[in-house]
Design a protein around this motif. Structure first.
Motif, PDB file in Angstrom:
ATOM      1  N   ILE A 245       0.900  -1.096   0.096  1.00 32.16           N
ATOM      2  CA  ILE A 245       0.017   0.022   0.039  1.00 32.16           C
ATOM      3  C   ILE A 245       0.896   1.061   0.128  1.00 32.16           C
ATOM      4  N   ALA A 246       0.723   1.921  -1.121  1.00 31.47           N
ATOM      5  CA  ALA A 246       1.494   3.276  -1.125  1.00 31.47           C
ATOM      6  C   ALA A 246       1.164   4.321   0.030  1.00 31.47           C
ATOM      7  N   THR A 247       1.880   5.266   0.113  1.00 32.79           N
ATOM      8  CA  THR A 247       1.561   6.394   1.097  1.00 32.79           C
ATOM      9  C   THR A 247       1.838   7.881   0.461  1.00 32.79           C
ATOM     10  N   SER A 248       2.536   8.525   0.851  1.00 37.90           N
ATOM     11  CA  SER A 248       2.550   9.993   0.240  1.00 37.90           C
ATOM     12  C   SER A 248       3.513  10.046  -1.282  1.00 37.90           C
ATOM     13  N   THR A 249       4.409   8.982  -1.260  1.00 44.05           N
ATOM     14  CA  THR A 249       5.116   8.970  -2.563  1.00 44.05           C
ATOM     15  C   THR A 249       4.354   8.316  -3.828  1.00 44.05           C
ATOM     16  N   GLY A 250       3.120   7.789  -3.405  1.00 38.96           N
ATOM     17  CA  GLY A 250       2.314   7.351  -4.393  1.00 38.96           C
ATOM     18  C   GLY A 250       2.841   5.867  -5.230  1.00 38.96           C
ATOM     19  N   GLN A 251       3.920   5.305  -4.547  1.00 38.65           N
ATOM     20  CA  GLN A 251       4.591   4.152  -5.018  1.00 38.65           C
ATOM     21  C   GLN A 251       4.664   3.303  -4.092  1.00 38.65           C
ATOM     22  N   SER A 252       4.257   2.041  -4.450  1.00 35.49           N
ATOM     23  CA  SER A 252       4.100   0.598  -3.611  1.00 35.49           C
ATOM     24  C   SER A 252       5.191   0.150  -3.550  1.00 35.49           C
ATOM     25  N   LEU A 253       5.923  -0.240  -4.853  1.00 37.60           N
ATOM     26  CA  LEU A 253       7.200  -0.882  -4.871  1.00 37.60           C
ATOM     27  C   LEU A 253       8.059  -0.270  -6.043  1.00 37.60           C
ATOM     28  N   SER A 254       9.453  -0.009  -5.838  1.00 36.09           N
ATOM     29  CA  SER A 254      10.214   0.511  -6.867  1.00 36.09           C
ATOM     30  C   SER A 254      11.441  -0.257  -6.941  1.00 36.09           C
ATOM     31  N   LEU A 255      11.770  -0.770  -8.344  1.00 40.57           N
ATOM     32  CA  LEU A 255      12.934  -1.333  -8.703  1.00 40.57           C
ATOM     33  C   LEU A 255      13.779  -0.480  -9.661  1.00 40.57           C
ATOM     34  N   GLY A 256      13.427   0.758  -9.747  1.00 42.24           N
ATOM     35  CA  GLY A 256      13.851   1.752 -10.877  1.00 42.24           C
ATOM     36  C   GLY A 256      15.321   1.534 -10.775  1.00 42.24           C
ATOM     37  N   GLY A 257      16.032   1.009 -12.153  1.00 41.65           N
ATOM     38  CA  GLY A 257      17.497   0.961 -12.314  1.00 41.65           C
ATOM     39  C   GLY A 257      18.076  -0.116 -11.490  1.00 41.65           C
ATOM     40  N   ALA A 258      17.457  -0.965 -11.058  1.00 40.09           N
ATOM     41  CA  ALA A 258      18.073  -2.229 -10.467  1.00 40.09           C
ATOM     42  C   ALA A 258      18.472  -3.540 -11.137  1.00 40.09           C
ATOM     43  N   THR A 259      19.448  -3.971 -10.871  1.00 41.89           N
ATOM     44  CA  THR A 259      19.872  -5.300 -11.590  1.00 41.89           C
ATOM     45  C   THR A 259      19.581  -6.318 -10.755  1.00 41.89           C
ATOM     46  N   VAL A 260      18.628  -7.525 -11.280  1.00 42.28           N
ATOM     47  CA  VAL A 260      18.164  -8.483 -10.724  1.00 42.28           C
ATOM     48  C   VAL A 260      18.875  -9.697 -11.288  1.00 42.28           C
ATOM     49  N   ASN A 261      19.928 -10.503 -10.604  1.00 44.12           N
ATOM     50  CA  ASN A 261      20.385 -11.529 -10.946  1.00 44.12           C
ATOM     51  C   ASN A 261      19.611 -12.733 -10.642  1.00 44.12           C
ATOM     52  N   GLY A 262      18.514 -12.882 -11.310  1.00 43.75           N
ATOM     53  CA  GLY A 262      17.588 -13.876 -10.955  1.00 43.75           C
ATOM     54  C   GLY A 262      16.273 -13.587 -11.512  1.00 43.75           C
TER      55      GLY A 262
ATOM     56  N   CYS B   3       0.398 -10.583  -6.281  1.00 44.18           N
ATOM     57  CA  CYS B   3       0.732  -9.398  -5.339  1.00 44.18           C
ATOM     58  C   CYS B   3      -0.503  -8.331  -5.607  1.00 44.18           C
ATOM     59  N   ASP B   4      -1.092  -7.769  -4.546  1.00 39.78           N
ATOM     60  CA  ASP B   4      -1.827  -6.911  -4.433  1.00 39.78           C
ATOM     61  C   ASP B   4      -1.559  -5.405  -4.092  1.00 39.78           C
ATOM     62  N   SER B   5      -1.305  -4.442  -5.041  1.00 40.72           N
ATOM     63  CA  SER B   5      -0.683  -3.366  -5.114  1.00 40.72           C
ATOM     64  C   SER B   5      -1.585  -2.004  -5.118  1.00 40.72           C
ATOM     65  N   THR B   6      -1.585  -0.970  -4.201  1.00 46.46           N
ATOM     66  CA  THR B   6      -2.251  -0.097  -4.187  1.00 46.46           C
ATOM     67  C   THR B   6      -1.261   0.992  -4.386  1.00 46.46           C
ATOM     68  N   GLY B   7      -1.004   1.742  -5.518  1.00 44.03           N
ATOM     69  CA  GLY B   7      -0.040   2.724  -5.738  1.00 44.03           C
ATOM     70  C   GLY B   7       0.661   2.313  -6.858  1.00 44.03           C
TER      71      GLY B   7
END
Length: 194
Positions: free
Chosen positions: A131-148, A155-159
């Motif tokens: 559940i997002a709050t003031s940022t409006g974002q619930s999960l952010s992976l921006g610019g990440a590297t995921v080796n997997g 997933c239930d996301s609000t934001g």
């Protein structure tokens, strides 16, 4: 292991080295551990936090596991691990049947899970509530590297859920998701490479 403990004050351990860190069924008003170095795993199993858990710039040789955790931040962020290196991956949901049977409650976060620019060994968030709050974002992976893999199934996301400009070497799955954002985009996967 710190088991079934209640902390009155925020735990401060920035720039600290640990062999491993394990909270189980505990309650803490946040944990400030920017730049910490953990050789093994970080466990927040079935733990409740009422303020931000800050692992910004941390190095974790094993997993960051928050299975069954309840993160209720009064600020915009529930969990920050931006620009961190987490070799074993981030687990908000169990991967095996045996682990699932031990979980008392599914992972829930009020506040953003921020992993921008991080290098992680995978992300598993199935059947979680974000559940997002003031940022409006619930999960952010921006610019990440995921080796997997990145698994967002159920997933239930609000934001806004952001995987923009993320490099994922494994699979990206997002079946049976519930995405809502009255203020804008519910999902941003711009320039993601899988």
């Amino acid at each position: 292991w710190v088991r079934s403990c209640h902390f009155e004050e925020q735990i401060k351990s920035h720039q600290t080295s640990f062999q491993s860190v394990a909270f189980s069924k505990s309650s803490l008003p946040g944990w400030f551990a920017q730049g910490c170095d953990v050789k093994g795993n970080v466990f927040l199993r079935d733990t409740t936090s009422t303020a931000t858990i800050d692992l910004n710039g941390a190095t974790i040789g094993g997993q960051l596991t928050a299975i069954g955790a309840q993160l209720f931040s009064t600020g915009p962020d529930a969990l920050i691990a931006s620009h961190s290196r987490i070799a074993g991956g981030v687990f908000l949901h169990p991967r095996t049947k045996e682990e699932k049977e031990k979980v008392e409650t599914p992972f829930r976060s009020t506040g953003e899970i921020r992993l921008n620019g991080a290098t992680i060994g995978g992300l598993y968030t199935q059947r979680t509530t974000l559940i997002a709050t003031s940022t409006g974002q619930s999960l952010s992976l921006g610019g990440a590297t995921v080796n997997g893999a990145v698994r967002l199934d159920g997933c239930d996301s609000t934001g806004e859920l952001i995987v923009a400009s993320t490099r994922i070497t494994g699979r990206l799955t997002y079946e049976r998701m519930k995405l809502r954002n009255d203020a804008g985009n519910a999902f941003n996967g711009r320039a993601t490479r899988v």
